[in-house]
Motif scaffolding. Sequence first.
Motif, mmCIF file in Angstrom:
data_model
loop_
_atom_site.group_PDB
_atom_site.id
_atom_site.type_symbol
_atom_site.label_atom_id
_atom_site.label_comp_id
_atom_site.label_asym_id
_atom_site.label_seq_id
_atom_site.Cartn_x
_atom_site.Cartn_y
_atom_site.Cartn_z
ATOM 1 N N THR A 2 -6.689 15.433 6.418
ATOM 2 C CA THR A 2 -6.136 14.793 7.611
ATOM 3 C C THR A 2 -4.908 15.526 8.142
ATOM 4 O O THR A 2 -4.592 15.434 9.330
ATOM 5 C CB THR A 2 -5.744 13.337 7.318
ATOM 6 N N ALA A 53 -0.914 10.141 -1.107
ATOM 7 C CA ALA A 53 -1.837 11.073 -0.453
ATOM 8 C C ALA A 53 -2.639 11.840 -1.490
ATOM 9 O O ALA A 53 -2.155 12.119 -2.585
ATOM 10 C CB ALA A 53 -1.071 12.061 0.428
ATOM 11 N N GLY A 59 -1.185 6.548 1.610
ATOM 12 C CA GLY A 59 -2.524 6.194 1.162
ATOM 13 C C GLY A 59 -3.538 6.473 2.261
ATOM 14 O O GLY A 59 -3.299 6.190 3.433
ATOM 15 N N GLY A 60 -4.663 7.072 1.917
ATOM 16 C CA GLY A 60 -5.711 7.381 2.874
ATOM 17 C C GLY A 60 -5.570 8.756 3.511
ATOM 18 O O GLY A 60 -6.466 9.193 4.219
ATOM 19 N N LEU A 61 -4.449 9.429 3.276
ATOM 20 C CA LEU A 61 -4.267 10.779 3.823
ATOM 21 C C LEU A 61 -4.703 11.814 2.802
ATOM 22 O O LEU A 61 -4.554 11.613 1.598
ATOM 23 C CB LEU A 61 -2.795 11.037 4.175
ATOM 24 N N THR A 62 -5.228 12.912 3.282
ATOM 25 C CA THR A 62 -5.533 14.069 2.435
ATOM 26 C C THR A 62 -4.782 15.238 3.050
ATOM 27 O O THR A 62 -4.957 15.548 4.232
ATOM 28 C CB THR A 62 -7.039 14.361 2.376
ATOM 29 N N ALA A 102 0.851 -1.190 0.000
ATOM 30 C CA ALA A 102 0.000 0.000 0.000
ATOM 31 C C ALA A 102 0.889 1.242 0.000
ATOM 32 O O ALA A 102 1.969 1.242 0.586
ATOM 33 C CB ALA A 102 -0.893 -0.005 1.240
ATOM 34 N N SER A 138 -16.791 12.383 12.049
ATOM 35 C CA SER A 138 -15.539 11.957 11.421
ATOM 36 C C SER A 138 -15.175 12.873 10.267
ATOM 37 O O SER A 138 -14.009 13.017 9.942
ATOM 38 C CB SER A 138 -15.630 10.504 10.958
ATOM 39 N N GLN A 139 -16.171 13.498 9.632
ATOM 40 C CA GLN A 139 -15.866 14.440 8.566
ATOM 41 C C GLN A 139 -15.223 15.705 9.112
ATOM 42 O O GLN A 139 -14.475 16.363 8.429
ATOM 43 C CB GLN A 139 -17.134 14.835 7.804
ATOM 44 N N SER A 171 -12.351 16.721 4.789
ATOM 45 C CA SER A 171 -11.674 15.447 4.547
ATOM 46 C C SER A 171 -10.168 15.520 4.765
ATOM 47 O O SER A 171 -9.490 14.498 4.727
ATOM 48 C CB SER A 171 -11.955 14.984 3.115
#
Length: 155
Positions: free
Chosen positions: A51, A40, A16-19, A12, A91-92, A49
């Motif tokens: 992070t 990212a 990945g999964g980070l903004t 992975a 969470s948003q 969104s």
Amino acid sequence: EDVAGGGAAAPAPLFGGLTVCFWTVAHLRTLRALVRDAGAALSPEAGPSVTHVVVGHDTLTRRQINARLALERANGGAAAAAAAPSLPLQSQMQQPAIVDPSYFSDSLAAGCLLPLPKYTVRPREEHQGSAMPRAAPRRSAPITITISSDSDSDS
């Protein structure tokens, strides 16, 4: 998981999964490209969104950070809610990590996400730098100047 040819599946992406949103322009082009290439997503604003927000060290006060986050989240809030309607509102709207640019470069060098505390930027105090509080103006008594001529002392 093995693939039909016997090879392993690709790992992975590191980010990945980070903004990530960049509020600093130092090393912007290079670091943005490295962060994006490591998986990212990049965002022009710190919307719901996001992070991580990358800032220059000690550049903003807590009030400035909170005001900018509120503004950018308000601007991007409707778009984010429409894009991810299944996420709970809480969470948003989590606070992003406010980090120094070296968080991403050091994480890349280490090959893993490093612990945040060392890289979390502490906001500058309200009274530091050019935002020094002004002292209340002093009221002084009027100044009286008396001019005497030297000829009076010669007589």
